[in-house]
Design a protein around this motif. Structure first.
Motif, short mmCIF file in Angstrom:
data_model
loop_
_atom_site.label_atom_id
_atom_site.label_comp_id
_atom_site.label_asym_id
_atom_site.label_seq_id
_atom_site.Cartn_x
_atom_site.Cartn_y
_atom_site.Cartn_z
N CYS A 33 98.60 -25.20 -28.80
CA CYS A 33 99.71 -25.97 -29.37
C CYS A 33 99.36 -26.68 -30.68
N SER A 34 98.08 -27.11 -30.80
CA SER A 34 97.74 -28.02 -31.90
C SER A 34 97.77 -27.36 -33.27
N CYS A 36 100.14 -25.78 -34.63
CA CYS A 36 101.41 -26.14 -35.26
C CYS A 36 101.72 -27.62 -35.11
N HIS A 37 101.56 -28.17 -33.92
CA HIS A 37 102.01 -29.55 -33.68
C HIS A 37 100.97 -30.59 -34.05
N GLY A 41 99.46 -34.43 -32.32
CA GLY A 41 100.90 -34.28 -32.14
C GLY A 41 101.72 -34.73 -33.33
N GLY A 43 102.69 -33.00 -35.91
CA GLY A 43 103.56 -32.00 -36.51
C GLY A 43 103.09 -31.59 -37.89
N TYR A 48 107.08 -27.97 -38.64
CA TYR A 48 106.95 -28.03 -37.18
C TYR A 48 107.11 -29.48 -36.73
N PRO A 50 106.93 -33.09 -34.80
CA PRO A 50 105.87 -33.84 -34.12
C PRO A 50 106.21 -33.94 -32.64
N ILE A 51 105.24 -34.35 -31.84
CA ILE A 51 105.54 -34.64 -30.43
C ILE A 51 105.58 -36.15 -30.31
N TYR A 82 114.56 -28.49 -37.76
CA TYR A 82 113.39 -27.60 -37.71
C TYR A 82 113.88 -26.20 -37.33
#
Lengths: 128, 203
Positions: A33-34, A36-37, A41, A43, A48, A50-51, A82
């Motif tokens: 995941c990291s 892109c995010h 987190g 983003g 992309y 953020p979380i 997005y």
């Protein structure tokens, strides 16, 4: 008395140590995941999302499905749309997804809910 | 006697220090009339995110910082791009430096797709050109810039490629590179950019 002290120290240490209690989930996050995010987190600009706690709450119900099958819909956050599709991650098993979701819950939400394998399996069964 | 020796060793040390400040010429040199001519990146003609033709002449008096990517690449590209963004932000006002990203998937990476990607990254041409064109030619550029590209159906996004960021001087010679996913290498690469800039300050 002694055992209480030991427990207390243990609790203190686990409370203050920065390591997540969901190491497996964190490893999966960093591996899948990291890119892109972001490692934390954050983003990547408007490419992309953020979380964040807020965004996470909004999508938490469908999260296991999003992780497995990706997301093609546009996601709107902070006035930004997005448009890049999130790719599916079909390589991740149900247990991987439980670990990942628990890590994300721990890291990005205030209530830090615990998700059991059964919870996540049920959500995965109900994916559209 | 001892003194001369000391002086001599100090002198060599000085000279060798100075030498190590200069970046090497990388790649296999060509030998013409017994002289070594450093490897240079090849000629090209592609289109950028604003539909403008871009070729090697646009970089005649520019330092190029290049990478290879495609907009739907789910693996290494975002990390490489976020490191490229650090370089872009740092040298935003430096006229000598241009960034260039070659797409490896021109079928999907139309001008419109590149434009959207550029807007989302909040970057603009010609400071940072995202280039698309004929696939064979784009893939052909990769080797010149020390990158490897293989089409692979099994790979995420269908293309397996390396994420090197390449530093090319004003004469098209490769002077340094970094693995674009490795933060430490990118940090050292930033120092290499400074070294190259110093070369042009002197002349």
């Amino acid at each position: 008395m002694k055992s209480i002290k030991v427990v207390l120290i243990f609790l203190l240490v686990t409370h203050f140590s920065c390591k997540s209690p969901y190491q497996k989930g964190e490893n999966i996050y960093l591996q899948h995941c990291s890119n892109c995010h972001g490692k934390e987190g954050e983003g990547l600009r408007k490419l992309y999302p953020p979380i964040t706690d807020e965004l996470y709450e909004k999508y938490s119900l469908q999260l296991p499905c999003m992780i497995r099958y990706g997301l093609n819909d546009n996601l709107v956050y902070n006035g930004n749309k997005y448009t890049a599709a999130m790719p599916p991650n079909e390589i991740l098993t149900d247990i991987d997804i439980v670990n990942l979701v628990n890590f994300l819950d721990w890291k990005y939400t205030t209530n830090k809910a615990f998700n059991s394998l059964a919870d996540v399996k049920k959500k995965l069964d109900d994916c559209n | 006697m001892r003194f001369t020796f000391l002086l001599f060793s100090l002198l060599t040390l000085c000279i060798s220090c100075k030498d190590s400040d200069k970046l090497p010429f990388l790649g296999v040199p060509e030998i013409v009339d017994g002289k070594e001519i450093p490897h240079t990146v090849g000629d090209f003609s592609f289109v950028n995110q604003d539909s403008q033709q871009v070729n090697q002449n646009d970089y005649q008096d520019q330092i190029q910082i290049a990478d290879f990517f495609f907009t739907t690449c789910p693996t290494i590209c975002p990390t490489v791009m976020s490191n490229m963004l650090k370089i872009y932000d740092k040298y935003q006002d430096n006229e000598d430096i241009r960034l260039v990203s070659f797409s490896l998937d021109p079928k999907k990476d139309t001008v419109a797709a590149l434009k959207q990607y550029a807007d989302n990254l909040e970057i603009s041409s010609p400071k940072w050109n995202l280039l698309t064109g004929e696939k064979k030619k784009l893939h052909g550029m990769a080797a010149d810039y020390f990158n490897i590209v293989v089409e692979d159906e099994e790979a995420p996004g269908g293309i397996n490629h390396s994420g090197k960021i390449i530093l090319v001087d004003k004469k098209g010679r490769v002077r340094a590179y970094a693995e674009g996913t490795d933060e430490n290498e990118v940090e050292k690469f930033m120092e290499d950019i400074e070294k190259l800039l110093k070369e042009y300050e002197v002349n």
